[in-house]
Design an enzyme around this catalytic site. Structure first.
Site, PDB file in Angstrom:
ATOM      1  N   TYR A   1       0.835  -1.212   0.000  1.00 34.60           N
ATOM      2  CA  TYR A   1       0.000   0.000   0.000  1.00 34.60           C
ATOM      3  C   TYR A   1       0.865   1.256   0.000  1.00 34.60           C
ATOM      4  CZ  TYR A   1      -3.504   3.336   1.790  1.00 34.60           C
ATOM      5  OH  TYR A   1      -4.343   4.420   1.976  1.00 34.60           O
TER       6      TYR A   1
ATOM      7  N   LYS B   1       0.896   4.237  -2.749  1.00 37.06           N
ATOM      8  CA  LYS B   1       0.572   5.618  -2.406  1.00 37.06           C
ATOM      9  C   LYS B   1       1.738   6.563  -2.684  1.00 37.06           C
ATOM     10  CE  LYS B   1      -3.727   5.549  -1.145  1.00 37.06           C
ATOM     11  NZ  LYS B   1      -4.727   6.177  -2.055  1.00 37.06           N
TER      12      LYS B   1
END
Length: 254
Positions: free
Chosen positions: A161, A165
């Protein structure tokens, strides 16, 4: 003659991904409250329709459609539909759709990394590219991507993640440089709010106290609270801001 309210979005259209609930729904509602016609999109089409109903029942303009940001054809169709809300121009694109797949690095799979990149980075890429033909070049075109503190400082147990991001940040800055010649601004927001995605770290006793201790304001924002920052970046008040990452997180990233 009175000057136009810089936060007035009347006559402008917006496409918001991941808007069935949480921050996405709050952003869709906030944009509509300022006058924008909003296409509410999400994998969960029934929940997206619920967000659109909240908007229309309050007197705003909204439609809902199912959208999987991993599908380029679906992104193209959604951009066209959003542009049709105001006669052919799509002024605001909010790339909010996201997912998580937490795991410590030793248990993180290559497939999960590719999945996070596909949803977050390529999802934003697909929707921005689909919107490009409809974004006006008169200074009202806006692309707003959603990153996270995980993409700015990293997050324990979220290598996949965090990498995705962080990719959003690079995408934002590069696209901002390229689209500036068309007077289209591209910015990113790194919000922290009480949503289903943050439920575990907000409520699990293993994480809740230490996470809250990292936020100087010592509280989690409600989604509607961070939605106002999206309205700002979508508005004329932010016409000279591009390529920036705005952390709306109570001071989590300083």
């Amino acid at each position: 003659m009175s000057e136009r309210d810089p936060f007035d979005l009347s006559g402008r259209s917006a496409l918001v991904t991941g808007a069935a609930g949480g921050i996405g729904a709050a952003v869709a509602v906030a944009l509509a409250a300022r006058g924008a016609a909003v296409l509410v999109t999400d994998l969960d089409d029934a929940a997206a329709a619920g967000t659109a109903e909240r908007i229309t029942s309050a007197g705003g303009i909204a439609e809902a459609v199912a959208l999987d940001v991993r599908d380029s054809a679906a992104a193209t169709a959604a951009a066209a539909r959003a542009a049709a809300l105001t006669g052919g121009a799509l002024h605001i694109v909010v790339n909010n759709a996201g997912a998580t797949a937490p795991a410590m690095f030793a248990k993180t799979t290559e497939e999960s990394v590719l999945a996070m990149l596909d949803i977050h980075v390529l999802g934003a890429f697909r929707c921005a590219k689909a919107a490009l033909a409809y974004l006006p070049q008169d200074g009202t075109g806006r692309i707003i991507n959603v990153t996270s503190s995980a993409g700015l400082t990293g997050a324990l147990g979220q290598v996949n993640y965090s990498a995705a991001k962080a990719g959003i940040v690079g995408l934002t800055k590069s696209l901002a440089k390229e689209l500036a010649r068309k007077q289209i601004t591209v910015n990113a927001l790194a919000p922290a709010a009480a949503t289903p995605m943050t439920e575990t770290i907000r409520t699990d006793e293993r994480f809740a106290e230490q996470t809250l201790a990292r936020i100087p304001l010592r509280r989690w924002a409600e989604p509607a609270e961070v939605a106002n920052a999206f309205v700002f970046l979508a508005s004329d008040a932010a016409s000279y801001i591009t390529g920036q990452v705005l952390a709306v997180d109570g001071g989590l990233v300083i």
